[in-house]
Design an enzyme around this catalytic site. Structure first.
Site, PDB file in Angstrom:
ATOM      1  NE  ARG A  46      44.221  11.954 -24.263  1.00  0.00           N
ATOM      2  CZ  ARG A  46      42.957  11.700 -24.039  1.00  0.00           C
ATOM      3  NH1 ARG A  46      42.558  11.016 -22.975  1.00  0.00           N
ATOM      4  NH2 ARG A  46      42.022  12.123 -24.853  1.00  0.00           N
ATOM      5  N   GLY A  47      43.790  15.243 -22.907  1.00  0.00           N
ATOM      6  CA  GLY A  47      42.373  15.521 -22.742  1.00  0.00           C
ATOM      7  C   GLY A  47      42.253  16.882 -22.065  1.00  0.00           C
ATOM      8  CB  ALA A  48      40.306  19.907 -22.969  1.00  0.00           C
ATOM      9  NE  ARG A  89      48.597  18.495 -26.454  1.00  0.00           N
ATOM     10  CZ  ARG A  89      47.665  17.558 -26.677  1.00  0.00           C
ATOM     11  NH1 ARG A  89      47.126  16.909 -25.659  1.00  0.00           N
ATOM     12  NH2 ARG A  89      47.267  17.284 -27.915  1.00  0.00           N
ATOM     13  CD  GLN A 196      44.462  10.678 -29.071  1.00  0.00           C
ATOM     14  OE1 GLN A 196      44.245  10.158 -30.157  1.00  0.00           O
ATOM     15  NE2 GLN A 196      45.109  11.817 -28.945  1.00  0.00           N
ATOM     16  CG  ASP A 237      40.782  19.579 -27.199  1.00  0.00           C
ATOM     17  OD1 ASP A 237      40.183  18.699 -27.847  1.00  0.00           O
ATOM     18  OD2 ASP A 237      41.641  19.339 -26.336  1.00  0.00           O
ATOM     19  CG  ASN A 247      36.983  16.955 -29.923  1.00  0.00           C
ATOM     20  OD1 ASN A 247      37.538  17.024 -28.835  1.00  0.00           O
ATOM     21  ND2 ASN A 247      36.493  15.808 -30.380  1.00  0.00           N
ATOM     22  CE  LYS A 248      43.199  14.382 -30.595  1.00  0.00           C
ATOM     23  NZ  LYS A 248      44.513  15.087 -30.692  1.00  0.00           N
TER      24      LYS A 248
HETATM   25  O1  MRU Z   1      45.332  15.276 -28.040  1.00  0.00           O
HETATM   26  P1  MRU Z   1      44.385  14.907 -26.928  1.00  0.00           P
HETATM   27  O2  MRU Z   1      44.323  13.440 -26.659  1.00  0.00           O
HETATM   28  O3  MRU Z   1      44.630  15.720 -25.689  1.00  0.00           O
HETATM   29  O4  MRU Z   1      42.962  15.339 -27.489  1.00  0.00           O
HETATM   30  C1  MRU Z   1      41.834  15.128 -26.684  1.00  0.00           C
HETATM   31  C2  MRU Z   1      40.545  15.484 -27.330  1.00  0.00           C
HETATM   32  O5  MRU Z   1      40.498  15.951 -28.449  1.00  0.00           O
HETATM   33  C3  MRU Z   1      39.306  15.316 -26.496  1.00  0.00           C
HETATM   34  O6  MRU Z   1      38.198  14.998 -27.272  1.00  0.00           O
HETATM   35  C4  MRU Z   1      39.027  16.650 -25.766  1.00  0.00           C
HETATM   36  O7  MRU Z   1      40.186  17.106 -25.111  1.00  0.00           O
HETATM   37  C5  MRU Z   1      37.935  16.518 -24.786  1.00  0.00           C
HETATM   38  S1  MRU Z   1      38.394  15.574 -23.402  1.00  0.00           S
HETATM   39  C6  MRU Z   1      37.114  15.523 -22.310  1.00  0.00           C
END
Ligand code: MRU
Length: 338
Positions: A46-48, A89, A196, A237, A247-248
């Site tokens: 996970r993470g963009a 996603r 996270q 994201d 973002n999250k």
């Molecule tokens: O649901 P996730 O864990 O994929 O969400 C991740 C985030 O919101 C991060 O802040 C974002 O993807 C940036 S990662 C460098």
């Protein structure tokens, strides 16, 4: 000590299973794109940026899986894989950006033997991975320059090595500032409901010896009110053309709090997170995840099973609340033009 959430070894994709952290460090091998799509959907990766890199390797795997003997058959198989990987996603644009790069790579290889197309797809996935690490290091250098001495930095979710091909975006800025001796403390938001922050960002801080203190999300206002936060930095994201940033979930509330307390709020993200096709954040698709993430902590119920839940995974912070967007090409200030 290098953290490699996505790596290629022995003709397979290897993912560090982030659902198991911090309790266990388990790596899982992948030989089929369908399994990679599942890994993205279930947050093994996970993470963009990390999602984009994993999906690119998923396409490289699809090319290996394909039994096609001609280009058209291979293209049909890859289009199916790209569609399946894209359906995992919706919010992080890095996923679609990486898949488009892979698609262009295969289209450019139409005249080549199938074996060569496979080689080129793997090379492209490796390039996406390597460019991401280089972008994060550049972002770290640009961002660290914004960090004052003895900084107390608040961050949300995990935008670290785990969320990228390595080093991290927001946490990359923290890493670079820490290496420059500027970080007094990182406030790590635990980041309900998937945690996270506490499971992943705190784990990275422990591994790197970065001084940090974990807080429940609801504590952010108090530490800002006490004057104990010098800046906030998070990842992204998807960033619309006007700078509005998804973002999250919980990021928007932090930006509002930061504005109220006159604390600069920064976003750190690579150009692959910018979606120039969207005029504003209102157009960013926001993923909604399963109710079970909110009704339980692990196996433990924390709400009646029949309580209806709203569980958006992301929110949008308006550009007007963002002091600067840190990218590998430098620091952008409002009004945002990329
Ligand atoms: O649901 P996730 O864990 O994929 O969400 C991740 C985030 O919101 C991060 O802040 C974002 O993807 C940036 S990662 C460098």
């Amino acid at each position: 000590m290098t953290i490699a959430p996505v790596r290629w070894a022995d003709d397979r994709l290897v993912l560090l299973d982030q659902t198991q952290l911090p309790a266990r460090e388990v790596e899982r091998p992948y030989e089929r794109w369908e399994a990679v799509a599942d890994a993205i959907r279930t947050l093994v990766v996970r993470g963009a940026p990390a999602i984009g890199v994993a999906a690119a390797f998923g396409v490289a795997l699809a090319a290996r899986q394909s039994q096609a003997t001609g280009f058209d058959g291979l293209l049909a198989d890859l289009e199916l894989a790209i569609k399946g990987l894209a359906a995992t996603r919706p919010t992080a644009v890095n996923l679609f950006w990486a898949l488009e790069r892979m698609k262009q790579t295969v289209l450019a290889a139409r005249a080549l033997p199938i074996a060569e197309v496979r080689t080129r797809l793997l090379a492209e996935a490796e390039a996406i991975r390597d460019e991401d690490i280089a972008a994060n290091r550049a972002m770290g250098a640009h961002g660290a320059a914004l960090v004052p001495a003895n900084a107390r930095i608040l961050t949300h979710c995990n935008a670290g090595a785990l969320a990228t091909a390595g080093y991290g975006t927001a946490l990359g800025v923290v890493r670079a500032a820490h290496a420059a001796g500027k970080v007094a403390l990182v406030w790590v938001d635990e980041t309900r409901p998937v945690m996270q922050g506490s499971r992943l960002t705190a784990w990275e801080c422990v591994r790197e010896g970065i001084p940090h203190r974990l807080i429940a999300d609801v504590v952010a206002a108090s530490v800002m009110a006490r004057g104990d936060v010098d800046l906030v930095v998070t990842g992204a994201d998807r960033i619309a053309a006007n700078g509005d940033t998804a973002n999250k979930i919980g990021t928007y509330s932090l930006a509002v709090l930061a504005a109220h307390h006159r604390v600069p709020f920064y976003i750190a993200a690579p150009f692959s997170t910018i979606d120039p096709a969207l005029a504003s954040g209102a157009e960013i698709p926001i993923e909604e995840r399963d109710a079970s993430e909110v009704r339980r902590v692990g196996a433990q119920p924390t709400a009646p099973g029949e309580s209806p839940v709203f569980n958006p995974a992301f929110d949008v912070t308006p550009a007007g609340l963002i002091a600067a967007i840190i990218t590998e090409r430098g620091v952008f200030r409002p009004p945002y033009r990329f």
